[in-house]
Enzyme design. Structure first.
Site, PDB file in Angstrom:
ATOM      1  N   ARG A  83      34.889  58.965  52.055  1.00  0.00           N
ATOM      2  CA  ARG A  83      34.835  59.181  50.620  1.00  0.00           C
ATOM      3  C   ARG A  83      33.507  58.658  50.102  1.00  0.00           C
ATOM      4  NH1 ARG A  83      37.839  55.754  45.786  1.00  0.00           N
ATOM      5  NH2 ARG A  83      36.163  56.338  44.394  1.00  0.00           N
ATOM      6  N   HIS A 127      31.560  58.763  39.741  1.00  0.00           N
ATOM      7  CA  HIS A 127      31.819  57.340  39.972  1.00  0.00           C
ATOM      8  C   HIS A 127      30.834  56.542  39.113  1.00  0.00           C
ATOM      9  CE1 HIS A 127      33.767  54.404  43.008  1.00  0.00           C
ATOM     10  NE2 HIS A 127      33.157  53.663  42.118  1.00  0.00           N
ATOM     11  N   GLU A 172      38.558  56.037  38.451  1.00  0.00           N
ATOM     12  CA  GLU A 172      38.973  54.913  37.612  1.00  0.00           C
ATOM     13  C   GLU A 172      38.588  55.044  36.138  1.00  0.00           C
ATOM     14  OE1 GLU A 172      37.636  51.306  39.509  1.00  0.00           O
ATOM     15  OE2 GLU A 172      39.129  51.491  41.083  1.00  0.00           O
ATOM     16  N   ASN A 307      43.830  53.199  43.694  1.00  0.00           N
ATOM     17  CA  ASN A 307      42.923  52.102  44.033  1.00  0.00           C
ATOM     18  C   ASN A 307      43.648  50.806  43.712  1.00  0.00           C
ATOM     19  OD1 ASN A 307      41.189  54.239  44.400  1.00  0.00           O
ATOM     20  ND2 ASN A 307      39.773  53.673  42.759  1.00  0.00           N
ATOM     21  N   TYR A 309      43.824  46.577  44.199  1.00  0.00           N
ATOM     22  CA  TYR A 309      43.212  45.303  44.607  1.00  0.00           C
ATOM     23  C   TYR A 309      44.115  44.111  44.359  1.00  0.00           C
ATOM     24  CZ  TYR A 309      38.931  47.902  45.273  1.00  0.00           C
ATOM     25  OH  TYR A 309      38.014  48.804  45.737  1.00  0.00           O
ATOM     26  N   GLU A 373      41.249  53.324  47.555  1.00  0.00           N
ATOM     27  CA  GLU A 373      40.456  52.096  47.671  1.00  0.00           C
ATOM     28  C   GLU A 373      41.410  50.931  47.862  1.00  0.00           C
ATOM     29  OE1 GLU A 373      37.764  51.006  44.470  1.00  0.00           O
ATOM     30  OE2 GLU A 373      36.962  53.043  44.377  1.00  0.00           O
TER      31      GLU A 373
HETATM   32  C1  PNW Z   1      36.450  49.462  41.955  1.00  0.00           C
HETATM   33  N1  PNW Z   1      38.795  45.455  37.447  1.00  0.00           N
HETATM   34  O1  PNW Z   1      36.024  48.824  40.784  1.00  0.00           O
HETATM   35  C2  PNW Z   1      35.411  50.540  42.134  1.00  0.00           C
HETATM   36  O2  PNW Z   1      35.906  51.849  42.251  1.00  0.00           O
HETATM   37  C3  PNW Z   1      34.381  50.244  43.162  1.00  0.00           C
HETATM   38  O3  PNW Z   1      33.199  50.942  42.872  1.00  0.00           O
HETATM   39  C4  PNW Z   1      34.162  48.745  43.244  1.00  0.00           C
HETATM   40  O4  PNW Z   1      33.085  48.393  44.062  1.00  0.00           O
HETATM   41  C5  PNW Z   1      35.465  48.151  43.760  1.00  0.00           C
HETATM   42  O5  PNW Z   1      36.560  48.503  42.945  1.00  0.00           O
HETATM   43  C6  PNW Z   1      35.431  46.636  43.900  1.00  0.00           C
HETATM   44  O6  PNW Z   1      35.231  46.022  42.673  1.00  0.00           O
HETATM   45  C7  PNW Z   1      36.778  47.965  40.027  1.00  0.00           C
HETATM   46  O7  PNW Z   1      38.148  44.599  36.779  1.00  0.00           O
HETATM   47  C8  PNW Z   1      36.078  47.074  39.244  1.00  0.00           C
HETATM   48  O8  PNW Z   1      40.045  45.544  37.320  1.00  0.00           O
HETATM   49  C9  PNW Z   1      36.749  46.240  38.394  1.00  0.00           C
HETATM   50  C10 PNW Z   1      38.138  46.305  38.324  1.00  0.00           C
HETATM   51  C11 PNW Z   1      38.844  47.202  39.092  1.00  0.00           C
HETATM   52  C12 PNW Z   1      38.151  48.028  39.958  1.00  0.00           C
END
Ligand code: PNW
Length: 479
Positions: A83, A127, A172, A307, A309, A373
């Site tokens: 991707r 992006h 996002e 995505n 995290y 992601e």
């Molecule tokens: C994603 N938050 O970004 C992006 O899609 C990527 O480009 C980035 O490098 C990756 O996650 C890691 O950060 C985010 O604050 C940035 O919730 C911030 C947030 C979530 C996703």
């Protein structure tokens, strides 16, 4: 895979997609090459104080020139998909107007190189690197930007559509609108809640118009990538079954509507959640949401890119002012410390991924799921030709176990993409937060597969994890 291996393997479904992801501004560099125009990240990264290490994406990983070497690394990993994102400014330097063939040539070389290596290209069209010329006319707060996006999508597909089967529209919309227009920590660095809601709607509209033109051009799989977070109380982090007070239940529902359903419902149900409309109306009015928009936004897609995290943890706390990043969250507290964290301070909660995937399967049936992601920043230990990153391996392994559990419980998960293939320009954090499974020395541009990359290669080779966990401390033990 041999029979012996299968016995010890916690197997993923046949044909499961194993991949890794990057984004144009984070890896390409070469920002002045071959007619590329200026994007909002070129501008924003030069603003004093905007980027933690005061650096820009001018060089980044120099992927623009080193893509062939990077395809070689993907080949060593055994990836089934890569991707990446396409820089709008390489294709139409001013956002609309003349097409820059030299920019499209780069993506053609990349796509052809991937296909030659047996790796499926998964390009994302947006992006976050909006052409500055469009920002100067209002950017995502202006409805016209969505139409310019559709034009650009058509141009790219006309060139690559005979070789690309899977298209990703927008990455996002929550981050692009809220961090970019609401609280100004990302480009274009604006601070208006009304603008953030307008931008969010126009990003969704761009997605829908994009689906329309991609479909007309013969795309076989279309996806939108959304950052999603299960919304939990601190008690639920440890015990998902714990009963909530009515106040906590209301807090959870309100935040879930803002961060998740505001994006999921328009795309997958053709409507804004009733819980969110009054907040949008109070902050921005509803004039920017026109008749027919939701039908456009709600066009069927094939896959939802998830995505993930970290979860979003909240509880009711009367008297708390709204969190600046979440309008309408008066009387809700966002406690931070509820689990061990990564180097970006994000709490590590692998069960959040299984909860999320199962909830999507239950609430939005009929759309396939792709983890588009998942990954973590940790500090690497470089030692000769090895890069030790046991924390990252543990993070990926625990999240893949959670993904596997969700599949067993009925989630229609088709694949998993690690964020990220390469250490790269981590937006406002600059180069100090490393998410790659490949280490990049930004002085020499030397690449080294990290231990987590070697581990991921083995996971891909056996299409699964090991049934017996290798004996390393679990996250629970670390906590
Ligand atoms: C994603 N938050 O970004 C992006 O899609 C990527 O480009 C980035 O490098 C990756 O996650 C890691 O950060 C985010 O604050 C940035 O919730 C911030 C947030 C979530 C996703």
């Amino acid at each position: 895979t041999t029979t012996a291996m299968r016995g010890q393997t916690l197997a993923f479904p046949d044909g499961f997609i194993w991949g890794a992801a990057t984004a144009a501004y984070q890896v390409e560099g070469a920002t002045r090459a071959d007619g590329r125009g200026v994007s909002i990240w070129d501008t924003f990264s030069r603003r004093p104080g905007a980027i933690a290490d005061a650096r820009t994406g001018d060089t980044a990983c120099d992927h623009y020139h080193r893509y062939a070497e990077d395809i070689g690394l993907m080949d060593r990993l055994g990836l089934s998909a890569y991707r990446f994102s396409i820089a709008w400014t390489r294709v139409r330097p001013d956002g609309s107007g003349p097409v820059n063939q030299a920019g499209l040539d780069f993506y053609e070389r990349l796509v052809d190189g991937l296909l030659a290596a047996g790796i499926e290209p998964y390009p994302a069209l947006y992006h976050w690197d909006l052409p500055q010329a469009l920002e100067d006319r209002g950017g995502w707060t202006d409805r016209d930007t969505a139409y310019r996006f559709a034009e650009y999508a058509e141009t790219v597909q006309a060139r690559l559509g005979d070789r690309v089967r899977t298209w990703m529209t927008v990455n996002e919309p929550w981050v692009a609108s809220v961090l970019g227009y609401g609280i100004g920590v990302h480009a274009p660095g604006r601070n208006s809640w009304a603008d953030a809601f307008r931008a969010a709607h126009h990003l969704l509209l761009a997605h829908g118009l994009g689906v329309r033109v991609l479909r007309a051009g013969g795309a076989s799989q279309i996806t939108l990538n959304v950052n999603l977070a299960p919304v939990l109380t601190p008690g639920q982090v440890n015990d998902p079954a714990v009963a909530l007070s009515p106040e906590d239940a209301e807090a959870v529902d309100r935040v879930d509507a803002l961060i998740n359903r505001q994006f999921l419902d328009p795309v997958l149900r053709g409507e804004y959640p009733a819980r969110v409309l009054p907040i949008i109306e109070r902050v921005a009015g509803l004039g920017h949401i026109r008749d027919g928009d939701l039908a456009e936004i709600g066009r069927p897609i094939d896959l939802l890119g998830v995505n993930y995290y970290t979860p979003c943890v909240v509880r009711s706390m009367p008297g708390t002012p709204a969190n600046p990043a979440y309008p309408g969250t008066e009387d809700i507290e966002f406690p931070g410390a509820f689990a061990p964290t990564t180097a970006t301070g994000w709490p590590i909660v692998p069960t959040g991924l299984s909860q999320l995937l199962l909830r999507l399967t239950r609430d939005y049936p009929g759309v396939g799921l792709l983890v588009a992601e998942n990954g973590a920043a940790f500090d690497d230990v470089v030692s000769g030709d090895r890069v030790h990153d046991a924390d990252r391996t543990a993070f990926l392994e625990s999240h893949l176990r959670a993904a596997h559990a969700a599949i067993e419980a009925g989630a229609d998960l088709r694949g998993y993409l690690v964020w990220s293939l390469l250490d790269n320009f981590e937006w406002a954090e600059g180069y100090n937060k490393r998410f790659g499974i490949v280490h990049v020395d930004f002085g020499t541009q030397r690449r080294v597969l990290k231990d987590s990359g070697l581990w991921y290669r083995e996971v891909i080779r056996r299409n699964g994890l090991w049934k017996e966990r290798a004996r390393r401390p679990t996250l629970e033990e670390v906590a």
